[in-house]
Design a protein around this motif. Structure first.
Motif, PDB file in Angstrom:
ATOM      1  N   THR B   8      47.715  32.426  60.604  1.00  0.00           N
ATOM      2  CA  THR B   8      47.721  33.038  61.930  1.00  0.00           C
ATOM      3  C   THR B   8      48.975  32.673  62.722  1.00  0.00           C
ATOM      4  O   THR B   8      49.137  33.079  63.851  1.00  0.00           O
ATOM      5  CB  THR B   8      46.512  32.569  62.757  1.00  0.00           C
ATOM      6  OG1 THR B   8      46.698  31.181  63.050  1.00  0.00           O
ATOM      7  CG2 THR B   8      45.226  32.784  62.019  1.00  0.00           C
ATOM      8  N   TRP B  52      42.265  29.506  66.696  1.00  0.00           N
ATOM      9  CA  TRP B  52      41.470  30.235  65.708  1.00  0.00           C
ATOM     10  C   TRP B  52      42.019  31.627  65.424  1.00  0.00           C
ATOM     11  O   TRP B  52      42.561  32.273  66.314  1.00  0.00           O
ATOM     12  CB  TRP B  52      40.024  30.362  66.186  1.00  0.00           C
ATOM     13  CG  TRP B  52      39.523  29.113  66.840  1.00  0.00           C
ATOM     14  CD1 TRP B  52      39.213  28.960  68.165  1.00  0.00           C
ATOM     15  CD2 TRP B  52      39.325  27.833  66.230  1.00  0.00           C
ATOM     16  NE1 TRP B  52      38.819  27.670  68.410  1.00  0.00           N
ATOM     17  CE2 TRP B  52      38.889  26.956  67.245  1.00  0.00           C
ATOM     18  CE3 TRP B  52      39.480  27.340  64.927  1.00  0.00           C
ATOM     19  CZ2 TRP B  52      38.602  25.605  67.001  1.00  0.00           C
ATOM     20  CZ3 TRP B  52      39.191  26.006  64.688  1.00  0.00           C
ATOM     21  CH2 TRP B  52      38.759  25.166  65.705  1.00  0.00           C
ATOM     22  N   ALA B  54      41.951  35.584  65.051  1.00  0.00           N
ATOM     23  CA  ALA B  54      41.190  36.617  65.745  1.00  0.00           C
ATOM     24  C   ALA B  54      39.936  36.913  64.919  1.00  0.00           C
ATOM     25  O   ALA B  54      39.991  36.931  63.687  1.00  0.00           O
ATOM     26  CB  ALA B  54      42.040  37.871  65.893  1.00  0.00           C
ATOM     27  N   ASN B  55      38.825  37.104  65.564  1.00  0.00           N
ATOM     28  CA  ASN B  55      37.545  37.396  64.903  1.00  0.00           C
ATOM     29  C   ASN B  55      36.984  36.247  64.081  1.00  0.00           C
ATOM     30  O   ASN B  55      36.053  36.444  63.302  1.00  0.00           O
ATOM     31  CB  ASN B  55      37.650  38.634  64.000  1.00  0.00           C
ATOM     32  CG  ASN B  55      38.130  39.834  64.765  1.00  0.00           C
ATOM     33  OD1 ASN B  55      37.710  40.061  65.898  1.00  0.00           O
ATOM     34  ND2 ASN B  55      39.043  40.599  64.190  1.00  0.00           N
ATOM     35  N   GLN B  60      36.031  31.557  67.721  1.00  0.00           N
ATOM     36  CA  GLN B  60      36.821  32.447  68.572  1.00  0.00           C
ATOM     37  C   GLN B  60      35.927  33.259  69.515  1.00  0.00           C
ATOM     38  O   GLN B  60      36.352  33.619  70.617  1.00  0.00           O
ATOM     39  CB  GLN B  60      37.703  33.377  67.716  1.00  0.00           C
ATOM     40  CG  GLN B  60      38.613  34.322  68.514  1.00  0.00           C
ATOM     41  CD  GLN B  60      39.648  33.589  69.378  1.00  0.00           C
ATOM     42  OE1 GLN B  60      39.935  32.410  69.160  1.00  0.00           O
ATOM     43  NE2 GLN B  60      40.184  34.264  70.373  1.00  0.00           N
ATOM     44  N   GLU B  61      34.691  33.508  69.103  1.00  0.00           N
ATOM     45  CA  GLU B  61      33.766  34.206  70.008  1.00  0.00           C
ATOM     46  C   GLU B  61      33.480  33.361  71.248  1.00  0.00           C
ATOM     47  O   GLU B  61      33.308  33.894  72.347  1.00  0.00           O
ATOM     48  CB  GLU B  61      32.424  34.472  69.304  1.00  0.00           C
ATOM     49  CG  GLU B  61      32.478  35.495  68.173  1.00  0.00           C
ATOM     50  CD  GLU B  61      31.155  35.502  67.396  1.00  0.00           C
ATOM     51  OE1 GLU B  61      30.140  35.934  67.953  1.00  0.00           O
ATOM     52  OE2 GLU B  61      31.150  35.046  66.228  1.00  0.00           O
ATOM     53  N   GLU B  64      35.956  33.501  74.157  1.00  0.00           N
ATOM     54  CA  GLU B  64      35.910  34.834  74.772  1.00  0.00           C
ATOM     55  C   GLU B  64      34.689  34.964  75.692  1.00  0.00           C
ATOM     56  O   GLU B  64      34.774  35.513  76.787  1.00  0.00           O
ATOM     57  CB  GLU B  64      35.926  35.917  73.687  1.00  0.00           C
ATOM     58  CG  GLU B  64      37.338  36.089  73.116  1.00  0.00           C
ATOM     59  CD  GLU B  64      37.407  36.819  71.781  1.00  0.00           C
ATOM     60  OE1 GLU B  64      36.381  37.367  71.334  1.00  0.00           O
ATOM     61  OE2 GLU B  64      38.503  36.825  71.170  1.00  0.00           O
ATOM     62  N   PHE B  83      43.693  34.588  74.019  1.00  0.00           N
ATOM     63  CA  PHE B  83      44.516  35.005  72.887  1.00  0.00           C
ATOM     64  C   PHE B  83      44.179  34.149  71.666  1.00  0.00           C
ATOM     65  O   PHE B  83      44.158  32.916  71.767  1.00  0.00           O
ATOM     66  CB  PHE B  83      45.999  34.845  73.217  1.00  0.00           C
ATOM     67  CG  PHE B  83      46.442  35.688  74.383  1.00  0.00           C
ATOM     68  CD1 PHE B  83      46.929  36.977  74.181  1.00  0.00           C
ATOM     69  CD2 PHE B  83      46.356  35.192  75.683  1.00  0.00           C
ATOM     70  CE1 PHE B  83      47.324  37.764  75.266  1.00  0.00           C
ATOM     71  CE2 PHE B  83      46.748  35.969  76.766  1.00  0.00           C
ATOM     72  CZ  PHE B  83      47.231  37.260  76.554  1.00  0.00           C
ATOM     73  N   ALA B  84      43.935  34.783  70.537  1.00  0.00           N
ATOM     74  CA  ALA B  84      43.668  34.045  69.296  1.00  0.00           C
ATOM     75  C   ALA B  84      44.958  33.375  68.817  1.00  0.00           C
ATOM     76  O   ALA B  84      46.051  33.676  69.315  1.00  0.00           O
ATOM     77  CB  ALA B  84      43.132  34.996  68.232  1.00  0.00           C
ATOM     78  N   GLU B  87      48.599  35.045  68.418  1.00  0.00           N
ATOM     79  CA  GLU B  87      48.790  36.258  69.227  1.00  0.00           C
ATOM     80  C   GLU B  87      49.823  36.043  70.331  1.00  0.00           C
ATOM     81  O   GLU B  87      50.546  36.962  70.705  1.00  0.00           O
ATOM     82  CB  GLU B  87      47.455  36.707  69.839  1.00  0.00           C
ATOM     83  CG  GLU B  87      46.517  37.331  68.809  1.00  0.00           C
ATOM     84  CD  GLU B  87      45.196  37.807  69.404  1.00  0.00           C
ATOM     85  OE1 GLU B  87      44.405  38.404  68.640  1.00  0.00           O
ATOM     86  OE2 GLU B  87      44.943  37.572  70.597  1.00  0.00           O
TER      87      GLU B  87
END
Lengths: 368, 368
Positions: B8, B52, B54-55, B60-61, B64, B83-84, B87
């Protein structure tokens, strides 16, 4: 755990009068300003009653901290005054007081309402049930919280989890328990489902308030008692009443604490204050459980050092027998009450599928 | 647990540019109104970066959901964009980005900063350390949180606990581990202190990102790997790479997740928003841990049903040997770094006094 906190109960009455008074008084200051559709000026003055004695460690501290945090978060717009059991409403009438709108909020544990809603016990704790992490996984992610709120819907009450007691102690015994036969005829203070299991195992469960325990033990009126755990047992001085065997609990593997909210008053809150209450409940829950773990570990150490106290586990065959009697007891309760049956089935299905993970991980680090 | 989420990481750079841009842009809308000394009109627009992908499930949840809840609670006055990893800032530069004020918040786990602050690892997880309930009792009530924040003070970073992974799995092995000698020469992907312990036990720890694991296992470049737990391991498809023995973990008994906040930006928040952030962090923590317990128990069930996967505990003498090597490893690290030593001593003292309660209660209900 204290199931009938008779020592804190005053007269039955006051809360119906209160309901009338509060209705007459109206609620809060005049509206000042609105922004984003939310009335940010209105001050909501709420009352919260608890099932705990004033100054009861952790359990009564938690709702007081909860109210204080909400006052700060809402910049004073949600102002909750907390009353201990008996100060405004008798401890065991907290549910009714919230249901009838005499007060907006309550703090307690769901098994206190077993007489009214037998299935509520699963949202507190049941013998050989799940510990805190399993219970909360079920509540937050396994459909438990939805079931809980369906159960309370006819009473106009909303429930939110607000902490957990951790594993409670199985109690103080004046003799060593070697086989299941040692429970036969045993006069033990143990309320609720645990009491029903003891009864089925041949014992003699007795209802008695916390304030009476020390004397009853000292005088030999009872042979054994459970209360909460090391922290609260030590505060009550139970270890000083006689010479004891002190066993970890099978009957209350972690009582979930509950926040009760009157539905109509809840609906009158703007979305930001509702969210503040929800998050504060979960945050208070985290604090409460870790406070219990912290203080219980310290109190156990202190108790273990006492000459007249021997801390030891129940023998495997005693636990095995109690587990089997527990299953019979729960099934018998389920036959009497369709709601109990429905919640029991959800709980049991979750517990069965959670158990392999719980077992695997709880032994992952064990080296003796 | 993913320690180097190289997959990532984009280019190193962007966040210093960001810091300049954000400084130039100023922050938020004009002031509208004040009440009770609090500027209730100002909107604080913050950025939060995570370690983490994304997704990435749960981890990561959680941030958010945290940002969304804060937006509701603050009636839009604290607006955090998440932002993950990669990103906006490379995953492993989250700490620096928060420290330098390029962003206001970060979400990760403290052992990712071991290169910069070795003692930080205790605020995440260490081999044969405490599980979630012990760690959080230490953090909230045993002085842990204060130590953690002392450690980050020179970096202008504030830390808050924001959840726990639960017990992680010890990994996927292409042969059965019968004695400690089976670890000799073993090429295993295992980062951090766990890797140092394996090295000391004669194994060959290898650093490798999550994205490379499947291929490395399938081609036999490595003999074993750990990742997180059933949920994340299943998502990565590790079970499909070969035939495996799957063991519960000794090296990461529950990684605490951390919320990082830039101190200067924190000081600029009014008291109500600070309290909202604190309570949301604790509430998100409760949700995160129970989500992990829920999903891991389900994923374990799915993995256990696969023909090529055998789930079993490490033999007692292997665990005993690893525990002893762990002690040597931690003591050796403590000799190199006074801060590590200071935090290790606090952690160990707490663990030793907590252990009897943990043992007693974790076996209270065990009947086989």
């Amino acid at each position: 755990m204290p199931n009938n906190i008779v020592m804190t109960i005053t007269q039955r009455s006051a809360y119906t009068l209160l309901a009338l008074l509060l209705a007459a008084c109206g609620n809060g200051a005049p509206q000042e300003d609105r922004r984003g559709g939310i009335d940010t000026g209105k001050i909501h003055r709420w009352k919260m009653v608890t099932t705990w004695p004033a100054n009861f460690p952790v359990f009564q501290e938690a709702p007081e901290m909860f109210a204080k945090n909400i006052r700060v978060m809402s910049n004073g717009r949600l102002d909750i005054t907390v009353f201990a059991g008996g100060e405004l409403v008798p401890a065991l009438q907290v549910f009714d007081a919230v249901s009838q709108g005499a007060v907006e909020m309550g703090h307690g544990s769901a098994y206190y309402w077993a007489g009214k809603v037998p299935a509520a016990q699963f949202f507190s704790t049941v013998p050989f049930g799940m510990e805190q992490k399993g219970v909360e996984a079920w509540l937050y992610h396994g459909g438990g919280l939805e079931l809980w709120n369906e159960l309370y819907e006819p009473f106009n009450v909303i429930a939110l989890p607000v902490g957990n007691s951790g594993v409670q102690m199985g109690g103080w015994f004046n003799k060593k328990i070697e086989t299941i036969d040692d429970l036969k005829g045993l006069r033990m203070r143990i309320p609720g489902l645990g009491g029903k299991v003891l009864d089925r195992a041949g014992g003699n469960p007795i209802l008695m308030s916390g304030g009476e325990l020390y004397t009853a033990l000292e005088r030999g009126t009872i042979d054994a008692t459970e209360w909460v755990g090391p922290l609260h047992d030590l505060r009550l001085g139970l270890n000083r009443a006689a010479t004891y065997y002190y066993y970890p609990g099978w009957h209350e593997p972690g009582a979930e604490l509950e926040l009760l909210i009157n539905r109509a008053r809840w609906d009158s809150l703007p979305a930001d204050l509702q969210q503040i209450v929800k998050q504060a409940a979960a945050a208070t829950g985290a604090w409460t459980f870790s406070a219990m773990e912290y203080h219980n570990s310290r109190a156990l150490k202190e108790l273990s050092g006492k000459k007249n106290v021997q801390v030891l586990p129940f023998p495997q065959d005693v636990l095995q027998a109690l587990r089997s009697v527990t299953r019979q007891t729960l099934e018998s309760e389920a036959e009497k009450d369709p709601e109990f049956k429905r919640v029991y089935e959800s709980y049991l299905a979750f517990q069965d599928s959670y158990q392999p993970w719980h077992r695997l991980t709880s032994k992952a680090l064990e080296t003796e």
